[in-house]
Design an enzyme around this catalytic site. Structure first.
Site, PDB file in Angstrom:
ATOM      1  N   ARG A   1     129.561  24.490  90.968  1.00  0.00           N
ATOM      2  CA  ARG A   1     128.635  23.493  90.445  1.00  0.00           C
ATOM      3  C   ARG A   1     129.353  22.526  89.509  1.00  0.00           C
ATOM      4  O   ARG A   1     129.006  21.347  89.431  1.00  0.00           O
ATOM      5  CB  ARG A   1     127.473  24.184  89.737  1.00  0.00           C
ATOM      6  CG  ARG A   1     126.553  24.932  90.702  1.00  0.00           C
ATOM      7  CD  ARG A   1     125.502  25.754  90.006  1.00  0.00           C
ATOM      8  NE  ARG A   1     124.618  26.412  90.975  1.00  0.00           N
ATOM      9  CZ  ARG A   1     123.758  27.366  90.674  1.00  0.00           C
ATOM     10  NH1 ARG A   1     123.665  27.790  89.416  1.00  0.00           N
ATOM     11  NH2 ARG A   1     122.997  27.912  91.609  1.00  0.00           N
TER      12      ARG A   1
ATOM     13  N   HIS B   1     122.101  28.131  97.975  1.00  0.00           N
ATOM     14  CA  HIS B   1     122.926  27.223  97.186  1.00  0.00           C
ATOM     15  C   HIS B   1     123.257  25.921  97.911  1.00  0.00           C
ATOM     16  O   HIS B   1     123.452  24.884  97.280  1.00  0.00           O
ATOM     17  CB  HIS B   1     124.219  27.922  96.751  1.00  0.00           C
ATOM     18  CG  HIS B   1     124.003  28.925  95.666  1.00  0.00           C
ATOM     19  ND1 HIS B   1     125.033  29.612  95.057  1.00  0.00           N
ATOM     20  CD2 HIS B   1     122.875  29.361  95.060  1.00  0.00           C
ATOM     21  CE1 HIS B   1     124.546  30.427  94.144  1.00  0.00           C
ATOM     22  NE2 HIS B   1     123.237  30.294  94.130  1.00  0.00           N
TER      23      HIS B   1
ATOM     24  N   TYR C   1     113.386  28.936  90.011  1.00  0.00           N
ATOM     25  CA  TYR C   1     114.232  28.368  91.051  1.00  0.00           C
ATOM     26  C   TYR C   1     113.499  27.302  91.860  1.00  0.00           C
ATOM     27  O   TYR C   1     114.134  26.402  92.420  1.00  0.00           O
ATOM     28  CB  TYR C   1     114.744  29.463  91.983  1.00  0.00           C
ATOM     29  CG  TYR C   1     115.893  30.241  91.412  1.00  0.00           C
ATOM     30  CD1 TYR C   1     117.200  29.784  91.516  1.00  0.00           C
ATOM     31  CD2 TYR C   1     115.679  31.450  90.765  1.00  0.00           C
ATOM     32  CE1 TYR C   1     118.262  30.496  90.997  1.00  0.00           C
ATOM     33  CE2 TYR C   1     116.734  32.178  90.237  1.00  0.00           C
ATOM     34  CZ  TYR C   1     118.023  31.704  90.359  1.00  0.00           C
ATOM     35  OH  TYR C   1     119.070  32.414  89.836  1.00  0.00           O
TER      36      TYR C   1
ATOM     37  N   ARG D   1     115.390  23.997  92.497  1.00  0.00           N
ATOM     38  CA  ARG D   1     115.757  23.548  93.838  1.00  0.00           C
ATOM     39  C   ARG D   1     115.079  22.218  94.181  1.00  0.00           C
ATOM     40  O   ARG D   1     115.678  21.349  94.812  1.00  0.00           O
ATOM     41  CB  ARG D   1     115.370  24.621  94.862  1.00  0.00           C
ATOM     42  CG  ARG D   1     116.176  25.921  94.701  1.00  0.00           C
ATOM     43  CD  ARG D   1     117.351  25.985  95.660  1.00  0.00           C
ATOM     44  NE  ARG D   1     118.306  27.017  95.282  1.00  0.00           N
ATOM     45  CZ  ARG D   1     118.234  28.301  95.644  1.00  0.00           C
ATOM     46  NH1 ARG D   1     117.221  28.718  96.365  1.00  0.00           N
ATOM     47  NH2 ARG D   1     119.176  29.147  95.284  1.00  0.00           N
TER      48      ARG D   1
ATOM     49  N   ASN E   1     115.219  34.581  99.847  1.00  0.00           N
ATOM     50  CA  ASN E   1     116.046  34.189  98.713  1.00  0.00           C
ATOM     51  C   ASN E   1     115.339  34.554  97.407  1.00  0.00           C
ATOM     52  O   ASN E   1     115.224  35.734  97.098  1.00  0.00           O
ATOM     53  CB  ASN E   1     116.407  32.718  98.811  1.00  0.00           C
ATOM     54  CG  ASN E   1     117.592  32.337  97.929  1.00  0.00           C
ATOM     55  OD1 ASN E   1     117.528  31.369  97.189  1.00  0.00           O
ATOM     56  ND2 ASN E   1     118.677  33.086  97.996  1.00  0.00           N
ATOM     57  N   HIS E   2     114.821  33.603  96.662  1.00  0.00           N
ATOM     58  CA  HIS E   2     114.186  33.916  95.380  1.00  0.00           C
ATOM     59  C   HIS E   2     112.673  34.091  95.494  1.00  0.00           C
ATOM     60  O   HIS E   2     112.003  34.253  94.470  1.00  0.00           O
ATOM     61  CB  HIS E   2     114.514  32.833  94.358  1.00  0.00           C
ATOM     62  CG  HIS E   2     115.970  32.769  94.007  1.00  0.00           C
ATOM     63  ND1 HIS E   2     116.612  33.780  93.321  1.00  0.00           N
ATOM     64  CD2 HIS E   2     116.914  31.840  94.275  1.00  0.00           C
ATOM     65  CE1 HIS E   2     117.886  33.466  93.161  1.00  0.00           C
ATOM     66  NE2 HIS E   2     118.097  32.298  93.743  1.00  0.00           N
TER      67      HIS E   2
ATOM     68  N   TYR F   1     114.211  39.738  86.094  1.00  0.00           N
ATOM     69  CA  TYR F   1     115.398  39.140  86.711  1.00  0.00           C
ATOM     70  C   TYR F   1     116.506  39.024  85.666  1.00  0.00           C
ATOM     71  O   TYR F   1     117.235  38.051  85.614  1.00  0.00           O
ATOM     72  CB  TYR F   1     115.037  37.775  87.282  1.00  0.00           C
ATOM     73  CG  TYR F   1     116.085  37.182  88.198  1.00  0.00           C
ATOM     74  CD1 TYR F   1     116.515  37.865  89.323  1.00  0.00           C
ATOM     75  CD2 TYR F   1     116.622  35.925  87.947  1.00  0.00           C
ATOM     76  CE1 TYR F   1     117.463  37.329  90.167  1.00  0.00           C
ATOM     77  CE2 TYR F   1     117.569  35.368  88.790  1.00  0.00           C
ATOM     78  CZ  TYR F   1     117.990  36.077  89.900  1.00  0.00           C
ATOM     79  OH  TYR F   1     118.932  35.543  90.749  1.00  0.00           O
TER      80      TYR F   1
ATOM     81  N   TYR G   1     120.708  39.530  90.880  1.00  0.00           N
ATOM     82  CA  TYR G   1     120.333  39.313  92.272  1.00  0.00           C
ATOM     83  C   TYR G   1     120.947  40.405  93.144  1.00  0.00           C
ATOM     84  O   TYR G   1     122.150  40.624  93.124  1.00  0.00           O
ATOM     85  CB  TYR G   1     120.814  37.936  92.732  1.00  0.00           C
ATOM     86  CG  TYR G   1     120.256  37.509  94.068  1.00  0.00           C
ATOM     87  CD1 TYR G   1     119.082  36.772  94.138  1.00  0.00           C
ATOM     88  CD2 TYR G   1     120.891  37.840  95.257  1.00  0.00           C
ATOM     89  CE1 TYR G   1     118.551  36.373  95.362  1.00  0.00           C
ATOM     90  CE2 TYR G   1     120.366  37.451  96.485  1.00  0.00           C
ATOM     91  CZ  TYR G   1     119.200  36.713  96.532  1.00  0.00           C
ATOM     92  OH  TYR G   1     118.687  36.327  97.749  1.00  0.00           O
TER      93      TYR G   1
END
Length: 749
Positions: free
Chosen positions: A123, A177, A232, A236, A383-384, A407, A414
């Protein structure tokens, strides 16, 4: 009924958006995908020539004052911030000598940037590509041939550090990602900057975006929501808004389905009075008891500015959001003329349609607001996102019916045992379990929680085509009815019904859940949630369990329970009344406490956090749950429950009674200001058969009759000749009316 867009329609819609949005610019086919061709002039990255003239005025704009101060502070403390600030100054007032210095600084910075040996370090290298792209494009007239080649060499080198790799062929385009910055901002930005000299990077990034990312988003934007949870999801979504602005400023117009505008309304409706959001999916939590789990980043602001939405501007101002690395984009793209609109103007209930099938109902927007979230989940995006089809949450002066688990903590990463066996699973949510002791879930490291199957075997869908493939197993439910009324602005009832059979394995033959949220408009008991479940198992011996998760230990008395929320000086209370199974055929117990906080059939998937940290944070892991099961084994069971919210200082809950009449079952809530009667069909099917309704007094009763076929119905009280005409909407499949005491008959002529 609401049905999701098929894949072909989504792809066609994406193409149509592209054609109509960028009708004046050139488009070309690259490897079978149409993409816009960057114009030959510079600047073209994030802005064009007509956007440069207003920049000096924007530097003085009071709305952007704090952003400008941040950019100046970053320029003082960060070489990267300094380079971007100098590039911006060059656009405002070109100075060749300063410009050459900026180019040399940028090249030196790129050359010494390496991928750090830590998680998600790409990132940072991706963000450095943005810096290089800004300098290359904005200072293009000053670049020598050697400069250009040096920039291209470094940008390609950094692109190869990204998880999607270069060429960008790895990971998914629906979530994960590669659905964040690396393709949709970093590589795309660099590709636009260097396109004239090196078109490959742009063609690869834009090609994948238009081929995979865009069809998926234009499909699920139809539902006005996002699938990756409260943390997320906002994160996202913010990356989705970069191509919105990048391609618009490139000259292509809006390439997205304009329904994108309404996606952030999910976070508007799920924001609690304490500033946090209802939990969903993998949630990061702050160290502040009254802080939101994550900010909404720039996505809400960029959406508000692009579509001119003052309500979303209010949400952004309430939730905060831009990080230092995003400040330059806020400076470039924020609409400083946009005026905020009050949230009070919004309807209190909102439906988030396919492919989600979610409903959020509120009683207001103030500190005493009740919020109820109800989920069907027509698709699970993995995913999440959790295995929470049919789940609900309730907030009133504290989190009362919660999503549980963490989390974070000692085992919250994860893919950790806590995530795989508890937090991600159905058992951690207010949903339904059907326990087959022989069931196996995917790989050997997933235990048996009795809940929903692993959608897609917990593997992310690469593309929309994969997501929609029935053989892949991402489809988990279908909304059967939805709506609210009778006043659309301040509804008295909110209804959502769905079939979630597909969320489970073949251990079930059918699972349906119906929610009715009642806004009682009463200071002492402001709202109630009625839930009816019909569960048909493949084997009568499979134990069925109805779950309700709480932060504090519930107090169970016969067929009822009381739950309080007192942490951080909160004072919410929820009461539960179980109407079905009947008292002689129910087991109502509490599970939890020390050593059993995250209990799964004999195993506690512990995930500890420091007590001191828990006390001063917004963590809400839960430690207790209520389990309701029938005593007798049977293939088919009905669960009918009523939950009311109140304040511990209030006199107590309202009386609740079971209504059981032939083919219909429901609940009667007695209240001085007007009773409430909710009736469902026992088999969950819509019917045109006559309905007999017994209304007791005193006063008028608000009646909701669900599971009706659409069309005109006639309502008549026994002994009277006059009839009332009621029109049943196709989506809602229910009738609401007020009735005085007596026997009433509903018939379809």
């Amino acid at each position: 009924m609401n049905k999701p867009f098929p894949y072909a329609v989504a792809v066609a819609l994406a193409a149509l958006m592209s054609i109509s949005a960028g009708a004046e610019m050139t488009w070309q086919n690259v490897a079978g995908t149409r993409i816009p061709v960057p114009p030959g002039e510079h600047p073209r990255l994030y802005l064009q020539a007509e956007n440069v003239a207003p920049l000096p005025a924007r530097l003085q704009d009071p709305v952007l004052e704090s952003v400008v101060k941040r950019l100046e502070a970053m320029a003082r403390k960060s070489p990267q911030g300094q380079v971007e600030w100098k590039a911006l100054q060059y656009l405002c007032k070109p100075n060749p000598a300063e410009g050459r210095d900026t180019i040399e600084r940028a090249l030196a910075l790129l050359k010494r940037t390496e991928l750090a040996d830590r998680q998600d370090a790409c990132r940072e290298t991706g963000r450095m590509m943005v810096t290089g792209a800004i300098v290359y494009d904005w200072l293009y007239p000053l670049l020598t041939a050697d400069d250009k080649q040096a920039f291209i060499t470094e940008l390609v080198r950094l692109a190869k550090t990204l998880e999607c790799e270069y060429p960008p062929v790895h990971q998914g385009s629906v979530t994960g990602h590669s659905s964040e910055a690396m393709i949709m901002r970093d590589m795309l930005s660099a590709g636009i900057a260097i396109y004239d000299e090196f078109p490959e990077m742009y063609e690869l990034a834009a090609g994948r975006f238009f081929r995979e990312h865009l069809p998926a988003r234009n499909w699920f934007y139809h539902g006005h929501a996002y699938h990756q949870g409260d943390s997320y999801g906002a994160h996202r979504y913010s990356w989705d808004t970069y191509p919105l602005w990048i391609f618009d400023r490139l000259g292509a117009g809006n390439v997205y389905n304009p329904e994108q505008q309404f996606v952030p309304y999910l976070w508007v409706y799920t924001t609690r009075p304490d500033g946090q959001r209802l939990r969903a999916g993998d949630t990061f939590k702050t160290s502040s008891p009254r802080g939101q789990p994550w900010s909404e980043f720039v996505g809400t602001l960029f959406t508000a500015s692009y579509y001119g939405d003052g309500t979303l501007l209010t949400q952004f101002q309430n939730q905060g959001g831009t990080s230092d690395s995003e400040a330059i984009f806020e400076f470039l793209w924020r609409d400083t003329q946009l005026q905020a609109k009050p949230l009070n103007d919004l309807p209190l209930s909102r439906y988030f349609s396919s492919p989600f099938g979610w409903m959020v109902a509120r009683t207001g927007w103030d500190q005493d607001a009740v919020i109820a979230e109800m989920k069907i989940n027509e698709y699970n995006f993995v995913n999440h996102q959790h295995l929470d089809a049919g789940a609900f949450q309730i907030y009133y002066k504290g989190a009362l019916a919660i999503d549980s688990g963490l989390y974070s903590g000692s085992s919250g990463q994860y893919g950790s045992p806590h995530c795989q066996n508890y937090y991600w699973r159905t058992i951690a949510h207010n949903s339904l379990l059907v326990y087959d002791p022989q069931e196996r879930f995917g790989r050997s490291d997933y235990g048996n929680d009795g809940g929903q199957r692993l959608a897609g075997n917990r593997s992310e869908a690469r593309s929309l085509e994969v997501l929609l493939d029935p053989a892949k197993g991402y489809r988990t439910g279908q909304v059967l009815a939805h709506g609210f009324g009778p006043d659309s602005q301040r509804p008295e009832f909110t209804l959502l019904t769905g079939d979630i059979t597909d969320a489970y394995s073949d251990k079930v033959q059918q699972v349906t859940r119906s929610f009715v949220f009642l806004n009682l408009q009463d200071e002492q008991v402001p709202a109630a949630l009625v839930v009816l479940d019909r569960v048909v198992s493949a084997d009568p011996d499979f134990r069925k369990s109805w779950l309700l998760h709480t932060q504090e230990e519930p107090r169970i008395h016969g067929s009822s329970a009381v739950v309080d929320c007192t942490q951080h000086d909160q004072r919410g209370r929820m009461t539960l009344d179980v109407l079905l199974p009947r008292a002689d055929n129910q087991v109502l117990t509490s599970v939890g406490g020390p050593g059993k906080e995250f209990w799964v059939f004999g195993m506690n998937y512990a995930n500890d956090t420091e007590p001191a940290r828990l006390e001063r944070s917004s963590l809400e892991p839960g430690a207790w749950r209520i389990e309701l099961s029938p005593k007798a084994t049977a293939n088919e069971d009905l669960f009918l429950t009523v939950m009311q919210v109140t304040d511990p200082t209030a006199p107590g809950r309202l009386p609740v009674q079971l209504v059981d009449r032939a083919d219909r079952v429901g609940s009667f809530i007695e209240r001085p200001e007007g009773n409430r009667l909710v009736l469902f069909r026992r088999d969950g099917q819509r019917s045109s058969h006559p309905v007999t309704i017994e209304v007791s007094g005193p006063g008028k009763t608000g009646v909701l009759v669900a599971d009706l076929t659409a069309g005109v119905w006639h309502l008549r009280r026994a002994g009277e000749s006059s009839t009332r005409e009621i029109r049943v909407d196709r989506d809602l499949g229910a009738a609401w009316f007020e009735a005085s005491p007596g026997n009433w008959q509903m018939e379809k002529p």
